[in-house]
Design a protein around this motif. Structure first.
Motif, PDB file in Angstrom:
ATOM      1  N   LYS A 130       0.849  -1.191   0.000  1.00  0.00           N
ATOM      2  CA  LYS A 130       0.000   0.000   0.000  1.00  0.00           C
ATOM      3  C   LYS A 130       0.881   1.236   0.000  1.00  0.00           C
ATOM      4  O   LYS A 130       1.684   1.442   0.900  1.00  0.00           O
ATOM      5  N   VAL A 131       0.710   2.070  -1.024  1.00  0.00           N
ATOM      6  CA  VAL A 131       1.471   3.312  -1.143  1.00  0.00           C
ATOM      7  C   VAL A 131       0.515   4.490  -1.212  1.00  0.00           C
ATOM      8  O   VAL A 131      -0.382   4.534  -2.067  1.00  0.00           O
ATOM      9  N   LEU A 132       0.682   5.441  -0.288  1.00  0.00           N
ATOM     10  CA  LEU A 132      -0.141   6.642  -0.287  1.00  0.00           C
ATOM     11  C   LEU A 132       0.386   7.630  -1.315  1.00  0.00           C
ATOM     12  O   LEU A 132       1.595   7.744  -1.526  1.00  0.00           O
ATOM     13  N   VAL A 133      -0.523   8.365  -1.941  1.00  0.00           N
ATOM     14  CA  VAL A 133      -0.155   9.461  -2.841  1.00  0.00           C
ATOM     15  C   VAL A 133      -0.756  10.723  -2.240  1.00  0.00           C
ATOM     16  O   VAL A 133      -1.970  10.911  -2.249  1.00  0.00           O
ATOM     17  N   LEU A 134       0.098  11.582  -1.679  1.00  0.00           N
ATOM     18  CA  LEU A 134      -0.357  12.734  -0.905  1.00  0.00           C
ATOM     19  C   LEU A 134       0.105  14.050  -1.521  1.00  0.00           C
ATOM     20  O   LEU A 134       1.158  14.129  -2.147  1.00  0.00           O
ATOM     21  N   GLY A 135      -0.682  15.093  -1.302  1.00  0.00           N
ATOM     22  CA  GLY A 135      -0.338  16.418  -1.781  1.00  0.00           C
ATOM     23  C   GLY A 135      -1.586  17.280  -1.861  1.00  0.00           C
ATOM     24  O   GLY A 135      -2.713  16.782  -1.758  1.00  0.00           O
ATOM     25  N   ASP A 136      -1.398  18.570  -2.041  1.00  0.00           N
ATOM     26  CA  ASP A 136      -2.519  19.505  -2.107  1.00  0.00           C
ATOM     27  C   ASP A 136      -3.462  19.175  -3.260  1.00  0.00           C
ATOM     28  O   ASP A 136      -3.054  18.568  -4.269  1.00  0.00           O
ATOM     29  N   SER A 137      -4.695  19.626  -3.146  1.00  0.00           N
ATOM     30  CA  SER A 137      -5.661  19.482  -4.239  1.00  0.00           C
ATOM     31  C   SER A 137      -5.161  20.268  -5.447  1.00  0.00           C
ATOM     32  O   SER A 137      -4.633  21.368  -5.316  1.00  0.00           O
ATOM     33  N   ILE A 187       4.194   8.520  -1.652  1.00  0.00           N
ATOM     34  CA  ILE A 187       4.620   9.389  -2.747  1.00  0.00           C
ATOM     35  C   ILE A 187       4.071  10.782  -2.453  1.00  0.00           C
ATOM     36  O   ILE A 187       2.859  10.969  -2.325  1.00  0.00           O
ATOM     37  N   LEU A 188       4.966  11.748  -2.304  1.00  0.00           N
ATOM     38  CA  LEU A 188       4.593  13.127  -2.017  1.00  0.00           C
ATOM     39  C   LEU A 188       4.595  13.905  -3.327  1.00  0.00           C
ATOM     40  O   LEU A 188       5.611  13.978  -4.019  1.00  0.00           O
ATOM     41  N   VAL A 189       3.447  14.508  -3.658  1.00  0.00           N
ATOM     42  CA  VAL A 189       3.294  15.174  -4.954  1.00  0.00           C
ATOM     43  C   VAL A 189       3.098  16.676  -4.753  1.00  0.00           C
ATOM     44  O   VAL A 189       2.282  17.103  -3.934  1.00  0.00           O
ATOM     45  N   HIS A 190       3.855  17.464  -5.518  1.00  0.00           N
ATOM     46  CA  HIS A 190       3.691  18.917  -5.450  1.00  0.00           C
ATOM     47  C   HIS A 190       3.742  19.515  -6.845  1.00  0.00           C
ATOM     48  O   HIS A 190       4.279  18.917  -7.787  1.00  0.00           O
ATOM     49  N   ASP A 191       3.170  20.692  -6.963  1.00  0.00           N
ATOM     50  CA  ASP A 191       3.112  21.432  -8.220  1.00  0.00           C
ATOM     51  C   ASP A 191       4.349  22.321  -8.290  1.00  0.00           C
ATOM     52  O   ASP A 191       4.546  23.200  -7.452  1.00  0.00           O
ATOM     53  N   ARG A 209       3.634  19.011   5.998  1.00  0.00           N
ATOM     54  CA  ARG A 209       2.428  18.794   6.790  1.00  0.00           C
ATOM     55  C   ARG A 209       1.724  17.503   6.384  1.00  0.00           C
ATOM     56  O   ARG A 209       1.272  16.740   7.232  1.00  0.00           O
ATOM     57  N   TRP A 210       1.653  17.258   5.076  1.00  0.00           N
ATOM     58  CA  TRP A 210       1.018  16.020   4.624  1.00  0.00           C
ATOM     59  C   TRP A 210       1.745  14.791   5.161  1.00  0.00           C
ATOM     60  O   TRP A 210       1.120  13.833   5.630  1.00  0.00           O
ATOM     61  N   SER A 211       3.061  14.815   5.083  1.00  0.00           N
ATOM     62  CA  SER A 211       3.832  13.656   5.535  1.00  0.00           C
ATOM     63  C   SER A 211       3.708  13.463   7.034  1.00  0.00           C
ATOM     64  O   SER A 211       3.549  12.329   7.514  1.00  0.00           O
ATOM     65  N   LEU A 212       3.731  14.549   7.781  1.00  0.00           N
ATOM     66  CA  LEU A 212       3.600  14.443   9.232  1.00  0.00           C
ATOM     67  C   LEU A 212       2.214  13.934   9.626  1.00  0.00           C
ATOM     68  O   LEU A 212       2.067  13.152  10.565  1.00  0.00           O
ATOM     69  N   GLU A 213       1.204  14.380   8.899  1.00  0.00           N
ATOM     70  CA  GLU A 213      -0.157  13.908   9.173  1.00  0.00           C
ATOM     71  C   GLU A 213      -0.247  12.403   8.951  1.00  0.00           C
ATOM     72  O   GLU A 213      -0.796  11.666   9.776  1.00  0.00           O
ATOM     73  N   ALA A 214       0.323  11.937   7.843  1.00  0.00           N
ATOM     74  CA  ALA A 214       0.250  10.507   7.517  1.00  0.00           C
ATOM     75  C   ALA A 214       1.078   9.662   8.466  1.00  0.00           C
ATOM     76  O   ALA A 214       0.741   8.513   8.750  1.00  0.00           O
ATOM     77  N   LEU A 215       2.163  10.228   8.968  1.00  0.00           N
ATOM     78  CA  LEU A 215       3.043   9.484   9.868  1.00  0.00           C
ATOM     79  C   LEU A 215       2.640   9.637  11.334  1.00  0.00           C
ATOM     80  O   LEU A 215       3.367   9.233  12.232  1.00  0.00           O
ATOM     81  N   ASN A 216       1.478  10.257  11.576  1.00  0.00           N
ATOM     82  CA  ASN A 216       0.953  10.416  12.931  1.00  0.00           C
ATOM     83  C   ASN A 216       1.853  11.265  13.824  1.00  0.00           C
ATOM     84  O   ASN A 216       1.945  11.035  15.025  1.00  0.00           O
ATOM     85  N   LYS A 217       2.527  12.236  13.227  1.00  0.00           N
ATOM     86  CA  LYS A 217       3.379  13.094  14.023  1.00  0.00           C
ATOM     87  C   LYS A 217       2.944  14.552  13.946  1.00  0.00           C
ATOM     88  O   LYS A 217       3.673  15.445  14.310  1.00  0.00           O
ATOM     89  N   ASP A 218       1.747  14.775  13.423  1.00  0.00           N
ATOM     90  CA  ASP A 218       1.273  16.146  13.243  1.00  0.00           C
ATOM     91  C   ASP A 218       0.861  16.736  14.586  1.00  0.00           C
ATOM     92  O   ASP A 218      -0.238  16.546  15.064  1.00  0.00           O
TER      93      ASP A 218
END
Length: 219
Positions: A8-15, A92-96, A108-117
């Protein structure tokens, strides 16, 4: 499908950064014709050969979880997103590349996913100032992907790429910069294809390592 045959691989980043277009390109090697906003989470599957061309080669399935939503969302929305963060094997962290704020928000996205936010409504990054040690010992493999490379003005391209190189170093992750409307960026044998394969191999390797360590503890 056996648990060892998928990851399972998350794909995270702003809308709006192009996560859905990226996932479609990775899974189908085709450009997504009419991308739309992702509500909740969308899951697609890619087949990958672990350690291709070696005696350890093994085919397995990669579930790419495209998580929708905006960073800084209400706590209720973030709580809903939290259900997608269970049993994650890679991110996978995605940015424009044309939007500096989307790059800053990756922390922030990575910290949220890693439960460290620890600051769900505050600003985690301010002028690039944050604690790198939060990612130094992170056991989950990360990959940084910048989209809309084709939209960077020629005279600003070097500055943008220099900034993303620092971001890659911050996350201790390899980076890929591309245009999601052009499949050639993942052409077989290209540096991007090699980096992507290396990332997926790393994800699988850490799973095997965790299983091995668990078996040692049981003994």
């Amino acid at each position: 499908m056996a648990s060892l045959d998928r990851v399972k691989v998350l794909v995270l980043g702003d809308s709006g950064v192009g996560k859905s277009s990226l996932v479609h390109l990775l899974c189908h090697n085709q450009v997504l014709g009419n991308p739309s906003w992702t509500v909740g989470c969308s899951v697609d599957v890619r087949v990958h050969d672990y350690k291709e061309g070696t005696p350890e080669e093994k085919t397995y399935y990669i579930e790419l979880w495209d998580v929708g939503g905006s960073v800084g969302s209400a706590s209720s929305v973030k709580s809903t997103r939290a259900v997608f963060y269970n049993s994650v094997n890679g991110i996978i962290l995605v940015h424009d590349l044309t939007n500096k704020k989307s790059s800053q928000n990756l922390h922030r996205w990575s910290l949220e996913a890693l439960n460290k936010d620890s600051s769900p409504t505050g600003v985690i990054v301010s002028n690039g100032d944050y604690d790198r040690e939060q990612f130094a010992e992170n056991p989950i493999p990360l990959l940084l992907i910048g989209t809309k490379y084709d939209q960077i003005p020629e005279n600003k391209r070097n500055d943008v790429l220099a900034r993303t190189a620092f971001l890659s170093e911050d996350f201790n992750a390899e980076e890929i910069n591309l245009d999601c409307t052009n499949p050639r960026y993942f052409a077989a044998g290209s540096s991007n294809a090699v980096k992507l394969s290396r990332f997926f191999d790393k994800v699988k390797y850490f799973i095997k390592l965790a299983i091995s360590l668990q078996a040692t503890k049981v003994r």
